[in-house]
Design an enzyme around this catalytic site. Structure first.
Site, PDB file in Angstrom:
ATOM      1  N   HIS A  47      30.619  38.058  38.028  1.00  0.00           N
ATOM      2  CA  HIS A  47      29.899  39.323  37.896  1.00  0.00           C
ATOM      3  C   HIS A  47      30.113  39.857  36.481  1.00  0.00           C
ATOM      4  O   HIS A  47      31.148  39.581  35.850  1.00  0.00           O
ATOM      5  CB  HIS A  47      30.413  40.339  38.909  1.00  0.00           C
ATOM      6  CG  HIS A  47      30.055  40.019  40.319  1.00  0.00           C
ATOM      7  ND1 HIS A  47      30.108  40.957  41.327  1.00  0.00           N
ATOM      8  CD2 HIS A  47      29.631  38.874  40.913  1.00  0.00           C
ATOM      9  CE1 HIS A  47      29.739  40.414  42.465  1.00  0.00           C
ATOM     10  NE2 HIS A  47      29.454  39.138  42.238  1.00  0.00           N
ATOM     11  N   GLU A  49      30.988  42.703  35.356  1.00  0.00           N
ATOM     12  CA  GLU A  49      32.216  43.472  35.169  1.00  0.00           C
ATOM     13  C   GLU A  49      33.422  42.565  34.955  1.00  0.00           C
ATOM     14  O   GLU A  49      34.217  42.766  34.037  1.00  0.00           O
ATOM     15  CB  GLU A  49      32.507  44.358  36.394  1.00  0.00           C
ATOM     16  CG  GLU A  49      31.428  45.351  36.724  1.00  0.00           C
ATOM     17  CD  GLU A  49      30.461  44.831  37.791  1.00  0.00           C
ATOM     18  OE1 GLU A  49      29.911  43.717  37.627  1.00  0.00           O
ATOM     19  OE2 GLU A  49      30.263  45.549  38.773  1.00  0.00           O
ATOM     20  N   CYS A  77      30.796  46.295  43.067  1.00  0.00           N
ATOM     21  CA  CYS A  77      31.060  45.831  44.428  1.00  0.00           C
ATOM     22  C   CYS A  77      32.565  45.966  44.699  1.00  0.00           C
ATOM     23  O   CYS A  77      33.346  46.230  43.778  1.00  0.00           O
ATOM     24  CB  CYS A  77      30.616  44.377  44.582  1.00  0.00           C
ATOM     25  SG  CYS A  77      31.662  43.194  43.692  1.00  0.00           S
ATOM     26  N   CYS A  80      34.756  43.800  42.325  1.00  0.00           N
ATOM     27  CA  CYS A  80      34.834  44.316  40.957  1.00  0.00           C
ATOM     28  C   CYS A  80      35.621  45.621  40.901  1.00  0.00           C
ATOM     29  O   CYS A  80      36.362  45.855  39.942  1.00  0.00           O
ATOM     30  CB  CYS A  80      33.433  44.487  40.380  1.00  0.00           C
ATOM     31  SG  CYS A  80      32.608  42.905  40.078  1.00  0.00           S
TER      32      CYS A  80
END
Length: 144
Positions: A47, A49, A77, A80
């Site tokens: 992801h 992040e 999410c 993260c």
């Protein structure tokens, strides 16, 4: 947020879900920026992040980023959000809210859990319409 949105657009152009993230250092300079790479890397944890936080930590040669801010185009999410806590990020700024998969204001609400060791300052909804439109347009095009 401009740079995070640019990363999200670049991710969309590569066929990735358009989420972008930027880590700012103590002086406000960009330390790292990334867009989602889950498809390209065959890695469901890639992801934006996570990628940006890892790059910033490597640059600073530190497992924690207590004087850094993370700007991301979508509410993180749960995975993260937990990483943000572990990296000890000072401030989280995000664009669109994610009622289905978010882990900050929705879903797991990771920072509210008693097991969470660090809660950053949180600012949500920054350029929310622009970030949400980017996501909506991406998924609309894929369904056609």
């Amino acid at each position: 947020m401009d740079q995070a949105l640019a990363q999200a657009r670049a991710a969309a152009a590569r066929g990735e879900i358009p989420v972008g993230a930027v880590v700012l250092g103590p002086n406000g300079a960009i330390l790292a920026a990334a867009g989602n790479r889950t498809e390209a890397d065959n890695d469901p944890t890639a992801h934006a992040e996570i990628l940006a936080l890892r790059a910033a930590a490597a640059l600073l040669n530190s497992p924690r980023l207590p004087e850094c801010d993370l700007i991301v185009t979508l509410e993180p999410c749960p995975m993260c959000a937990q990483a943000i806590s572990l990296f000890r990020v000072r401030r989280l700024i995000f664009g669109a809210y994610d009622p289905k998969g978010g882990g900050v204001d929705h879903g797991a609400r990771v920072f509210d859990a008693s097991s969470c060791h660090h809660r950053p300052d949180i600012v949500g909804g920054v350029r929310e319409t622009e970030a949400a439109t980017l996501l909506r347009d991406f998924f609309r095009a894929r369904r056609q």
